[in-house]
Design a protein around this motif. Structure first.
Motif, PDB file in Angstrom:
ATOM      1  N   GLU A  46       0.816  -1.210   0.000  1.00  0.00           N
ATOM      2  CA  GLU A  46       0.000   0.000   0.000  1.00  0.00           C
ATOM      3  C   GLU A  46       0.855   1.267   0.000  1.00  0.00           C
ATOM      4  OE1 GLU A  46      -4.274  -1.584   1.556  1.00  0.00           O
ATOM      5  OE2 GLU A  46      -3.153  -0.314   2.939  1.00  0.00           O
ATOM      6  N   GLY A  63       0.770   4.162  -2.980  1.00  0.00           N
ATOM      7  CA  GLY A  63       0.468   5.548  -2.630  1.00  0.00           C
ATOM      8  C   GLY A  63      -0.737   5.689  -1.728  1.00  0.00           C
ATOM      9  N   ILE A  64      -1.229   4.588  -1.160  1.00  0.00           N
ATOM     10  CA  ILE A  64      -2.379   4.647  -0.265  1.00  0.00           C
ATOM     11  C   ILE A  64      -1.918   4.970   1.152  1.00  0.00           C
ATOM     12  CG2 ILE A  64      -4.201   3.221   0.779  1.00  0.00           C
ATOM     13  CD1 ILE A  64      -4.509   1.853  -1.942  1.00  0.00           C
ATOM     14  N   GLU A 119      -0.414  12.035  -9.868  1.00  0.00           N
ATOM     15  CA  GLU A 119      -1.210  11.898 -11.095  1.00  0.00           C
ATOM     16  C   GLU A 119      -0.521  10.976 -12.112  1.00  0.00           C
ATOM     17  OE1 GLU A 119      -4.204  13.400 -11.723  1.00  0.00           O
ATOM     18  OE2 GLU A 119      -4.313  12.681 -13.800  1.00  0.00           O
ATOM     19  N   HIS A 153      -0.313   7.295 -10.860  1.00  0.00           N
ATOM     20  CA  HIS A 153      -1.606   6.617 -10.983  1.00  0.00           C
ATOM     21  C   HIS A 153      -1.805   6.034 -12.375  1.00  0.00           C
ATOM     22  CE1 HIS A 153      -3.577   6.934  -7.223  1.00  0.00           C
ATOM     23  NE2 HIS A 153      -3.651   8.244  -7.181  1.00  0.00           N
ATOM     24  N   LEU A 177      -3.685  -1.886  -9.833  1.00  0.00           N
ATOM     25  CA  LEU A 177      -3.579  -2.588  -8.564  1.00  0.00           C
ATOM     26  C   LEU A 177      -4.866  -3.286  -8.195  1.00  0.00           C
ATOM     27  CD1 LEU A 177      -5.041  -0.670  -6.091  1.00  0.00           C
ATOM     28  CD2 LEU A 177      -3.236   0.810  -6.901  1.00  0.00           C
ATOM     29  N   SER A 178      -4.715  -4.279  -7.364  1.00  0.00           N
ATOM     30  CA  SER A 178      -5.893  -4.921  -6.810  1.00  0.00           C
ATOM     31  C   SER A 178      -5.645  -5.078  -5.320  1.00  0.00           C
ATOM     32  CB  SER A 178      -6.106  -6.244  -7.536  1.00  0.00           C
ATOM     33  OG  SER A 178      -6.459  -7.245  -6.640  1.00  0.00           O
ATOM     34  N   PHE A 184     -14.590   2.286 -14.216  1.00  0.00           N
ATOM     35  CA  PHE A 184     -13.161   2.467 -13.955  1.00  0.00           C
ATOM     36  C   PHE A 184     -12.417   2.915 -15.208  1.00  0.00           C
ATOM     37  CE2 PHE A 184     -14.216   0.518  -9.995  1.00  0.00           C
ATOM     38  CZ  PHE A 184     -13.268   1.011  -9.114  1.00  0.00           C
ATOM     39  N   PHE A 204     -12.218   6.624 -15.570  1.00  0.00           N
ATOM     40  CA  PHE A 204     -11.219   7.341 -14.763  1.00  0.00           C
ATOM     41  C   PHE A 204      -9.908   7.512 -15.527  1.00  0.00           C
ATOM     42  CE2 PHE A 204     -13.338   5.182 -10.869  1.00  0.00           C
ATOM     43  CZ  PHE A 204     -14.428   6.013 -11.014  1.00  0.00           C
ATOM     44  N   TYR A 205      -9.664   6.599 -16.480  1.00  0.00           N
ATOM     45  CA  TYR A 205      -8.432   6.673 -17.271  1.00  0.00           C
ATOM     46  C   TYR A 205      -8.687   7.251 -18.663  1.00  0.00           C
ATOM     47  CZ  TYR A 205      -6.553   3.487 -13.736  1.00  0.00           C
ATOM     48  OH  TYR A 205      -6.148   2.916 -12.563  1.00  0.00           O
ATOM     49  N   GLY A 206      -9.943   7.690 -18.905  1.00  0.00           N
ATOM     50  CA  GLY A 206     -10.276   8.216 -20.225  1.00  0.00           C
ATOM     51  C   GLY A 206     -10.305   7.137 -21.296  1.00  0.00           C
ATOM     52  N   ILE A 219      -9.901  -4.854 -13.745  1.00  0.00           N
ATOM     53  CA  ILE A 219      -9.883  -3.420 -13.450  1.00  0.00           C
ATOM     54  C   ILE A 219      -8.446  -2.928 -13.337  1.00  0.00           C
ATOM     55  CG2 ILE A 219     -10.442  -1.715 -11.657  1.00  0.00           C
ATOM     56  CD1 ILE A 219     -13.076  -3.293 -11.257  1.00  0.00           C
ATOM     57  N   SER A 220      -7.606  -3.756 -12.704  1.00  0.00           N
ATOM     58  CA  SER A 220      -6.212  -3.326 -12.519  1.00  0.00           C
ATOM     59  C   SER A 220      -5.452  -3.301 -13.851  1.00  0.00           C
ATOM     60  CB  SER A 220      -5.512  -4.239 -11.518  1.00  0.00           C
ATOM     61  OG  SER A 220      -5.313  -5.511 -12.091  1.00  0.00           O
TER      62      SER A 220
END
Lengths: 370, 312
Positions: free
Chosen positions: B49, B53-54, B74, B77, B82-83, B102, B105-107, B145-146
Motif C-alpha cells: 500500500e 500511494g495509499i 497523477e 496513478h 492494482l488490486s 473504472f 477514470f483513465y479516459g 480493473i487493474s
C-alpha cells in the motif's frame, strides 16, 4: 484499429450511482412507495371523520337506579354480556359519537383503564353519577363532558343542533394539508441522510472508495455525482408524492412554485452537508446507523412533521424552529397552504444554505477516503 | 545499465506500537515478476500500500520511474494497476458497467473494456451483477480493473487468497500470459509458496516487516541444494520434541500438536538408516514416511520455526 472514444468520467459516475439506486427494490420502496402509503394511511385516518367510539366501564353496584335503567334500555340491543352496550349520539355536523358501556367490577375496570380499552369509569352513589378518569387525558375529559351532559339532560340521545357549528373543511385547513408538506420535508431528510451517508460509509467499508482513489479519478467528480444523483432522486420522490396528494386529497400548491423549488433545493443542500459531515470518517456501517439516527430521530419528533410543535413548551419553540427539518417543513407548509412566496422563505433558505456549506466544508476537512 | 522501475529505500512504517515495516529495501526491474512471500501479518500489505500511494512511509523513500507519490501522484496513478485485498465492488452493477466506470477514470473507452473482459475470461458474465459472481470471478474482475490502463506496474495483494485451486489456476494463467507479453512488472504478495514459485522470477521472504531472504527460486534454495526432506509420523502418541533434540547429528523439526516431523537429509543412503536405527533404540516405530525435495515452505520453517500458512 481506431480506439473508441473514452468514457466521460462524470457521466459514468452519475450513471453508476443512479443504477445502484434504482436496481435496489428496497430503496424504491422506502423512498417512493412508503411516503405515499404513509400519506394515504394518515390522510384517511384523519380526514374521513368516522363515528367516534368512546368506551366506558360501568361499575356494578347495588341500588344503581339510574345506570340500571340506562343499561336496560340498551341491553336489548346487545344480549351478549361479553360485548359493550352501544348508545349513539347523532350529530350531522361534527359526526356521531357512540358510547359503549360495559358493566364490570372494580378490578376489571381498572385493568381495562390501564390497557386503554376504556378511558373513563362511571358508577352510581346515592343517586349521583361518579366519574373516574385521568384529568390530564383530553380524550377522557371529553368523554366526561359528553356523558355529564347526557346524565343532566336526561335522555337527549339526539343532540339538538342549537349551536352554530361551521365545520372547516376548506382546502388548507385539513390535517392532510398540514401533513403533506411535512412528509415532503421528511422525505428529503430521510433520503439524503440514509442515501448519502449510509451509501458513503458502505462504500468505505467495502474498500471501494479506497480502490477508486487509487486511480486518476477526480475526487470532486465523485462527490458532485453522488450528490446530484441523490438530489434528482429526491426530486422524483417529491413530485410523485405531490401528484399523489393532488389526486387522492385534492391538495394544490397555493403559493409560489419557484419558491417551493428553491426551498426544496436549499433543504437538499442543507441535509447533504449534514449527511456528508456525519459520514466523513467512519467505515463501520453500525456506527453510521447510530450517527444517522442521532440526527434524524430528534427532528422526526421535534420538527412538527406529524403534529404541530406548538405543543412543546414555549421556551423551546424558537430552537425547534431553527432545526433544519422544521425550516424545510415550515417553509413548504407556508407555500402549500398559506400561499407564501419567495419573501416568506428567504430566511430559512439562507440558513439551510449556510448550514449546509459549513457542514460540507467541515466534512471535506475531515474526510477519509479509506 | 538496466533502469529500475521501482526502488524501495530503507522504508519504515509503524502503527501505534506495531512495527509493520521495519527498514525494507529492494528494487524491481522492468518486466520482472516479484513475489513478497510471508505469513499473515508479515507487513506485506502495508508495504504494497505504500508503493500504491495509499499509505506513506514514516521513514525512507519509494521511487517509481524516478518519481515520488508526494510530487507526481497523477503520473504514477496512470502507470500502475492494482488490486487490493478484498475490495467489494458495487453489488448491482454488472461486470461491463463496473469496468466502464473504472475505464472512465483513465479516459478509456468501450474497446478497452471489451478487450479486458476477454483477457480475464469474463465474456459470459459480461451482464451479470457483481453480487452474483463467484469468488474467482470477482477476483478476475478486480484483476481486469487493474489491467484496464495497460499498467507498466501491476500490484496485486493476495490475488488468490480464499480461492479454490481451479479458480487460483485461472488467475495464474492470466498472469502467466501477461508475463509472456513482457510489458508489465508485477509485485505480488502471497502466502502461497506455489504461487511465488509458479509465477515469479524473484522472491522476497518477509516476516515481522523485515526481509529474511531474497533471490530467485534457485538462489534461495541453492544453499540447500541436494537436500531432501523426509516427512514422517510415528505409531506412538504424545511424542515430545525433546526426543529429537538430543542431537545425534539429525536435524528434525517436530510438530507436537500434529505429531508430525520433518527430517532434513543431505545423504539419504547413509543418514536414513542411521535415523531409523536411532528410532529403534528409542523404541519408536515409523507409521508413514515421505521423501521430497526441499521447498520454500521448508526454508521458511528453517528461518522462522513457523509455517507460511497459519492454518497448516
Amino acid at each position: 484499429m481506431q480506439m473508441s472514444k473514452g468514457y466521460n468520467q462524470l457521466g459514468q459516475l452519475m450513471i453508476s450511482h443512479f443504477k445502484e439506486i434504482i436496481r435496489e427494490p428496497g430503496i424504491i420502496f422506502w423512498g417512493i412507495v412508503f411516503p405515499i402509503l404513509m400519506s394515504l394511511g394518515l390522510g384517511i385516518a384523519f380526514t374521513q371523520k368516522q363515528e367516534v367510539v368512546r368506551k366506558v366501564a360501568v361499575l356494578e353496584t347495588e341500588n344503581a337506579v339510574i345506570l340500571d335503567s340506562m343499561l336496560t334500555i340498551y341491553m336489548s340491543d346487545t344480549a351478549n354480556a361479553e360485548e359493550f352496550m352501544v348508545m349513539t349520539i347523532e350529530n350531522k355536523q361534527i359526526g356521531n359519537t357512540s358510547f359503549e358501556f360495559k358493566p364490570m367490577n372494580w378490578n376489571d375496570a381498572l385493568i381495562a383503564l390501564k390497557r386503554g380499552v376504556v378511558n373513563i369509569i362511571i358508577s352510581e352513589n346515592d343517586g349521583k353519577i361518579e366519574y373516574r378518569f385521568d384529568p390530564l387525558n383530553p380524550d377522557a375529559q371529553l368523554s366526561y363532558t359528553k356523558l355529564n351532559k347526557y346524565f343532566i339532560n336526561g335522555d337527549p340521545v339526539v343532540v339538538e343542533n342549537t349551536q352554530n357549528i361551521q365545520p372547516l373543511t376548506l382546502k388548507g385547513t385539513r390535517y392532510i394539508d398540514f401533513l403533506i408538506p411535512g412528509l415532503l420535508a421528511m422525505g428529503i431528510m430521510m433520503s439524503t441522510m440514509w442515501g448519502l451517508s449510509y451509501g458513503m460509509i458502505e462504500k468505505r467499508s467495502k474498500k471501494l472508495l479506497r480502490r477508486m482513489v487509487a486511480t486518476p479519478m477526480k475526487k470532486s467528480y465523485f462527490l458532485i455525482s453522488i450528490m446530484t444523483v441523490r438530489m434528482t432522486m429526491n426530486f422524483i420522490e417529491a413530485v410523485l408524492l405531490i401528484v399523489f396528494a393532488w389526486l387522492a386529497f385534492d391538495i394544490t400548491i397555493q403559493g409560489s412554485i419557484p419558491a417551493l423549488l428553491a426551498i426544496f433545493i436549499a433543504g437538499n443542500i442543507g441535509f447533504a452537508g449534514l449527511a456528508f459531515f456525519i459520514s466523513c470518517r467512519t467505515a463501520k456501517t453500525e456506527i453510521g446507523n447510530g450517527l444517522i439516527n442521532v440526527v434524524v430521530m430528534p427532528m422526526m419528533i421535534l420538527s412538527g412533521i406529524f403534529f404541530s410543535y406548538h405543543n412543546f413548551p414555549d421556551s423551546l419553540i424558537p430552537i425547534l424552529q431553527k432545526l433544519p427539518l422544521t425550516l424545510v417543513a415550515d417553509g413548504m407548509r407556508s407555500i402549500f397552504i398559506e400561499g407564501a412566496g419567495f419573501e416568506q422563505v428567504t430566511t430559512p433558505i439562507a440558513i439551510l444554505l449556510f448550514g449546509g456549506t459549513i457542514f460540507f466544508s467541515l466534512g471535506l476537512k475531515f474526510f477519509r477516503w479509506y | 545499465m538496466v533502469s529500475l522501475l521501482i526502488e524501495v529505500r530503507n522504508v519504515y512504517k509503524s502503527f501505534k506500537d506495531v512495527k509493520a515495516v521495519n527498514g525494507l529495501s529492494f528494487s524491481v526491474r522492468p518486466g520482472q515478476f516479484l513475489a513478497l512471500l510471508g505469513p499473515n501479518g508479515a507487513g506485506k500489505t502495508t508495504l504494497v500500500e505504500m508503493i500504491e500511494g495509499i499509505q506513506f512511509p514514516d521513514k525512507g523513500e519509494i521511487v517509481i520511474e524516478g518519481k515520488t507519490w508526494q510530487k507526481h501522484s497523477e503520473e504514477i496513478h496512470r502507470i500502475i494497476g492494482l488490486s487490493l485485498q478484498e475490495t467489494r465492488f458495487t453489488d448491482k452493477l454488472n461486470v461491463r458497467e463496473t469496468l466502464a466506470l473504472f475505464a472512465s477514470f483513465y479516459g478509456l473507452g468501450s474497446d478497452r473494456v471489451e478487450e479486458v473482459i476477454d483477457l480475464v475470461n469474463l465474456e459470459e458474465k459480461r451482464k451479470s451483477y457483481v453480487v452474483n459472481l463467484s469468488g474467482g470471478q470477482r477476483q478476475r474482475l478486480a484483476l481486469g480493473i487493474s489491467l484496464l490502463n495497460n499498467p507498466r506496474i501491476l500490484l496485486l495483494d493476495e490475488p488468490t487468497t480464499g480461492l479454490d485451486p481451479t479458480a487460483r489456476r485461472e488467475v495464474w494463467a492470466i498472469l502467466k500470459k501477461l508475463k509472456d507479453e513482457a510489458n508489465t512488472s508485477l509485485i505480488l504478495t502471497t502466502h502461497y509458496m506455489e504461487e511465488a514459485e509458479h509465477l515469479c522470477d524473484y522472491i522476497i521472504i518477509i516476516d515481522h516487516g523485515k526481509i529474511l531472504r531474497e533471490g530467485t527460486l534457485d538462489q534461495l534454495l541453492f544453499a540447500e541444494k541436494g537436500k531432501k526432506i523426509a516427512g514422517f509420523t510415528l505409531k506412538e502418541e504424545g511424542i515430545k520434541p525433546e526426543v529429537f533434540s538430543n542431537n545425534n547429528g539429525f536435524s528434525v523439526q517436530w510438530d507436537v500438536e500434529k505429531q508430525k516431523g520433518n527430517l532434513e537429509l543431505t545423504n539419504i543412503e547413509t543418514e536414513l538408516p542411521e535415523f531409523l536405527h536411532y528410532l529403534q533404540t528409542c523404541g519408536l516405530t515409523i507409521e508413514n514416511m515421505e521423501i521430497r525435495k526441499i521447498s520454500l515452505d521448508d526454508l521458511f520453517i528453517d528461518l522462522t520455526g513457523r509455517h507460511l500458512h497459519a492454518n497448516e
